[in-house]
Write a protein that holds these residues in place. Structure first.
Motif, mmCIF file in Angstrom:
data_model
loop_
_atom_site.group_PDB
_atom_site.id
_atom_site.type_symbol
_atom_site.label_atom_id
_atom_site.label_comp_id
_atom_site.label_asym_id
_atom_site.label_seq_id
_atom_site.Cartn_x
_atom_site.Cartn_y
_atom_site.Cartn_z
ATOM 1 N N VAL A 1 91.884 -47.463 139.346
ATOM 2 C CA VAL A 1 92.257 -46.333 138.492
ATOM 3 C C VAL A 1 91.331 -45.411 138.234
ATOM 4 O O VAL A 1 90.186 -45.750 138.318
ATOM 5 C CB VAL A 1 92.885 -46.985 137.275
ATOM 6 N N GLY A 2 91.624 -44.137 138.040
ATOM 7 C CA GLY A 2 90.539 -43.273 137.758
ATOM 8 C C GLY A 2 91.242 -41.920 137.288
ATOM 9 O O GLY A 2 92.513 -41.793 137.056
ATOM 10 N N ASP A 3 90.281 -40.967 136.991
ATOM 11 C CA ASP A 3 91.038 -39.638 136.501
ATOM 12 C C ASP A 3 89.978 -38.708 136.609
ATOM 13 O O ASP A 3 88.897 -38.902 136.697
ATOM 14 C CB ASP A 3 91.348 -39.740 134.790
ATOM 15 N N PHE A 4 90.441 -37.333 136.790
ATOM 16 C CA PHE A 4 89.900 -36.147 137.114
ATOM 17 C C PHE A 4 90.245 -35.249 136.021
ATOM 18 O O PHE A 4 91.305 -35.166 135.743
ATOM 19 C CB PHE A 4 90.027 -35.619 138.307
ATOM 20 N N THR A 5 89.248 -34.542 135.439
ATOM 21 C CA THR A 5 89.683 -33.248 134.651
ATOM 22 C C THR A 5 89.312 -32.111 135.450
ATOM 23 O O THR A 5 88.191 -31.940 135.913
ATOM 24 C CB THR A 5 88.883 -33.244 133.300
ATOM 25 N N ILE A 6 90.375 -31.326 135.665
ATOM 26 C CA ILE A 6 90.065 -30.013 136.315
ATOM 27 C C ILE A 6 90.033 -28.808 135.361
ATOM 28 O O ILE A 6 91.027 -28.720 134.618
ATOM 29 C CB ILE A 6 91.343 -29.657 137.446
ATOM 30 N N THR A 7 89.013 -28.132 135.272
ATOM 31 C CA THR A 7 89.052 -26.862 134.163
ATOM 32 C C THR A 7 88.793 -25.836 134.989
ATOM 33 O O THR A 7 87.873 -25.619 135.883
ATOM 34 C CB THR A 7 87.613 -27.175 133.352
ATOM 35 N N VAL A 8 89.664 -24.641 134.587
ATOM 36 C CA VAL A 8 89.538 -23.445 135.471
ATOM 37 C C VAL A 8 89.308 -22.443 134.364
ATOM 38 O O VAL A 8 89.921 -22.388 133.290
ATOM 39 C CB VAL A 8 90.878 -23.022 135.851
ATOM 40 N N ARG A 9 88.250 -21.694 134.812
ATOM 41 C CA ARG A 9 87.952 -20.663 133.823
ATOM 42 C C ARG A 9 87.959 -19.273 134.637
ATOM 43 O O ARG A 9 87.829 -18.929 135.587
ATOM 44 C CB ARG A 9 86.361 -20.553 133.512
ATOM 45 N N GLY A 10 89.144 -18.408 133.775
ATOM 46 C CA GLY A 10 89.533 -17.040 134.534
ATOM 47 C C GLY A 10 88.650 -15.893 133.521
ATOM 48 O O GLY A 10 87.780 -16.356 133.264
ATOM 49 N N ARG A 11 89.622 -15.062 133.386
ATOM 50 C CA ARG A 11 89.231 -13.751 132.702
ATOM 51 C C ARG A 11 90.440 -13.200 131.875
ATOM 52 O O ARG A 11 91.416 -13.139 132.296
ATOM 53 C CB ARG A 11 88.835 -12.749 133.734
ATOM 54 N N ALA A 12 90.064 -13.175 130.548
ATOM 55 C CA ALA A 12 91.168 -12.947 129.624
ATOM 56 C C ALA A 12 91.445 -11.339 129.528
ATOM 57 O O ALA A 12 90.255 -10.557 129.679
ATOM 58 C CB ALA A 12 90.673 -13.460 128.079
ATOM 59 N N ARG B 1 88.406 -14.855 141.239
ATOM 60 C CA ARG B 1 87.857 -14.453 140.041
ATOM 61 C C ARG B 1 87.674 -15.652 139.118
ATOM 62 O O ARG B 1 86.988 -15.652 137.989
ATOM 63 C CB ARG B 1 88.629 -13.354 139.338
ATOM 64 N N CYS B 2 88.581 -16.729 139.467
ATOM 65 C CA CYS B 2 88.590 -17.772 138.881
ATOM 66 C C CYS B 2 87.366 -18.897 139.301
ATOM 67 O O CYS B 2 87.224 -18.819 140.228
ATOM 68 C CB CYS B 2 89.768 -18.546 138.640
ATOM 69 N N ARG B 3 86.814 -19.801 138.206
ATOM 70 C CA ARG B 3 85.845 -20.865 138.638
ATOM 71 C C ARG B 3 86.696 -22.160 138.387
ATOM 72 O O ARG B 3 87.486 -22.299 137.257
ATOM 73 C CB ARG B 3 84.809 -20.674 137.947
ATOM 74 N N ILE B 4 86.232 -23.157 139.137
ATOM 75 C CA ILE B 4 86.938 -24.500 138.906
ATOM 76 C C ILE B 4 85.709 -25.518 138.836
ATOM 77 O O ILE B 4 84.806 -25.413 139.621
ATOM 78 C CB ILE B 4 87.766 -24.877 140.243
ATOM 79 N N GLU B 5 85.881 -26.391 137.711
ATOM 80 C CA GLU B 5 84.974 -27.435 137.630
ATOM 81 C C GLU B 5 85.551 -28.703 137.523
ATOM 82 O O GLU B 5 86.513 -28.908 137.085
ATOM 83 C CB GLU B 5 84.298 -27.145 136.100
ATOM 84 N N VAL B 6 85.329 -29.606 138.366
ATOM 85 C CA VAL B 6 85.998 -31.002 138.367
ATOM 86 C C VAL B 6 84.959 -31.988 138.119
ATOM 87 O O VAL B 6 84.007 -32.170 138.279
ATOM 88 C CB VAL B 6 86.307 -31.230 139.614
ATOM 89 N N THR B 7 85.382 -32.781 136.971
ATOM 90 C CA THR B 7 84.690 -33.865 136.760
ATOM 91 C C THR B 7 85.404 -35.286 136.846
ATOM 92 O O THR B 7 86.764 -35.062 136.711
ATOM 93 C CB THR B 7 84.138 -33.934 135.188
ATOM 94 N N GLY B 8 84.824 -36.300 136.778
ATOM 95 C CA GLY B 8 85.639 -37.664 136.516
ATOM 96 C C GLY B 8 85.713 -38.519 137.949
ATOM 97 O O GLY B 8 84.784 -38.109 138.719
ATOM 98 N N GLY B 9 86.465 -39.249 138.206
ATOM 99 C CA GLY B 9 86.358 -40.210 139.447
ATOM 100 C C GLY B 9 86.991 -41.579 139.112
ATOM 101 O O GLY B 9 87.780 -41.651 138.118
ATOM 102 N N LEU B 10 86.697 -42.574 139.930
ATOM 103 C CA LEU B 10 87.657 -43.692 139.780
ATOM 104 C C LEU B 10 86.734 -44.435 138.593
ATOM 105 O O LEU B 10 85.679 -44.791 138.693
ATOM 106 C CB LEU B 10 87.303 -44.647 141.150
ATOM 107 N N ASN B 11 87.521 -45.183 137.745
ATOM 108 C CA ASN B 11 86.706 -45.831 136.946
ATOM 109 C C ASN B 11 87.073 -47.574 136.933
ATOM 110 O O ASN B 11 86.428 -48.282 136.481
ATOM 111 C CB ASN B 11 86.809 -45.237 135.273
ATOM 112 N N ARG B 12 88.086 -47.666 137.567
ATOM 113 C CA ARG B 12 88.278 -49.222 137.933
ATOM 114 C C ARG B 12 88.694 -49.270 139.252
ATOM 115 O O ARG B 12 89.429 -48.771 139.693
ATOM 116 C CB ARG B 12 89.542 -49.874 137.013
#
Ligand SMILES: [Zn+2]
Length: 380
Positions: A189-200, A284-295
């Motif tokens: 089991v694991g999880d990833f957080t995908i964060t997208v930063r665009g422009r308002a 113009r958007c940036r993507i940041e991915v954190t996380g992974g397999l934790n079990r």
């Protein structure tokens, strides 16, 4: 009838009473003081039969417990680790809404299946071996973790240390389904957080100046969902999304939390690489991915298969035909199996509704389960 089974059956009322005491001592993962009270209850119970220690949960969690039992017989076969958790997913006060009760041939209540009945079975199994003076050829160590339902971060090193010193691990989590199948494989089991930063920007006045993080995240969600490969037992579930501020604003930020499950450890690195390689469609958007397999997955090794066959043989002596199962859910058994230590899981309660309002166990499976644990300890 098997002598251990008849002894256990005669004392079933006491087992039910113990399960009740345990369920009525609420112990949510996020309430260290409550978990400590539960741990205290277990510690008091085993104190006459074991050397008990508690270990810091790092401040955020209750204390972990280890108990090394003084059981009859010469110890020449190494150590067996019995693994469980003291925490539940139920918040304090749940008991007022779903009190412990006995009806329809079941026991009901928060944590009754996951996994207070499993703990009660184990404690009684040990007590029966003690009372009947049954020789147990291995040392028996019980470990109860206080943070299993929230990822086991603080208990994992202790679990791994004790597993490494053991020749087998018995996990007291519930069995699968109303048949109570044992668990010989679990997905990682694991999880990833995908964060997208665009422009308002103003959705009416200045639409083209905006780069929508919500739209970009939606595209990425479709992409990662396609990483699912059911044939390989690999699933990707975007379970939580959030983003944006108002409907008339082109969203500057959005994020998703994605659950991943793998059957085989060797599938994990490629999946992690795919997540890390995500590229924005709108540049113009940036993507940041954190996380992974934790079990890591608990893969069905020859050692696990052989442990299961031993349990099956013991089950036949008790008149129970035990089957094995694979589950997508993780437990602390994932960590011990990943170290190569034969691990048999799902030895606890037989019932349904873990983490749900219909959480319950079958009363007529209390005795054979308790006897199974006792006889396994005596035969390993
Ligand atoms: Zn559990």
């Amino acid at each position: 009838m098997d002598s251990i089974l008849s002894h256990v059956t005669a004392r079933q009322g006491e087992i039910v009473a113990l399960i009740r005491r345990m369920v009525e001592c609420e112990s949510p993962s996020d309430s260290p003081a409550a978990v400590d009270r539960f741990v205290e209850l277990v510690a008091d119970m085993v104190a006459p039969m074991a050397a008990v220690k508690t270990h810091s949960g790092g401040g955020r969690f209750g204390r972990h417990l280890t108990a090394e039992f003084h059981l009859p017989g010469k110890k020449k076969n190494g150590q067996i680790l019995a693994l469980g958790h003291s925490d539940t997913v139920w918040p304090m006060g749940t008991l007022a809404l779903m009190p412990f009760r006995e009806s329809d041939a079941r026991l009901w209540g928060p944590g009754v299946l996951d996994m207070k009945s499993g703990l009660a079975f184990f404690l009684f199994a040990v007590r029966v071996l003690y009372d009947l003076d049954t020789p147990v050829p291995s040392r028996v160590l019980l470990q109860l973790n206080s943070d299993e339902e929230v990822g086991s971060e603080s208990s994992r090193p202790l679990t791994e240390k004790n597993a490494q010193r053991s020749k087998a691990v018995l996990v007291l989590e519930p069995g699968t389904g109303l048949e109570g199948k044992l668990k010989t494989a679990r997905k990682g089991v694991g999880d990833f957080t995908i964060t997208v930063r665009g422009r308002a920007s103003h959705a009416g006045v200045d639409f083209t100046a905006g780069a929508s993080a919500v739209l970009e995240l939606a595209r990425q969600i479709v992409r990662v969902a396609e990483f699912t490969n059911l044939r390989r037992g690999l699933t990707v579930n975007p379970g939580v999304i959030q983003g944006g501020t108002r409907s008339n604003v082109v969203a500057a930020e959005a994020s998703a939390v994605v659950d991943i499950r793998v059957l085989r450890l060797k599938d994990a690195p490629a999946l992690e690489r795919k997540f890390r390689a995500l590229k924005p469609v709108d540049k113009r958007c940036r993507i940041e991915v954190t996380g992974g397999l934790n079990r890591p997955p608990m893969e069905r090794s020859p050692g696990i298969a052989s442990l299961f066959r031993t349990a099956q043989k013991v089950g036949r002596e008790l008149g129970v035909d035990l089957e094995e199962s694979l589950t997508g859910g993780g437990s602390d058994g994932n960590f011990t199996a990943a170290l190569g230590i034969p691990t048999l899981d799902g030895l606890g309660g037989v019932g349904e509704g873990a983490h749900a309002v219909n959480e319950s166990i079958l009363i007529d499976r209390i005795a054979d389960r308790t006897a199974l644990i006792a006889k396994l300890l005596a035969s390993l």
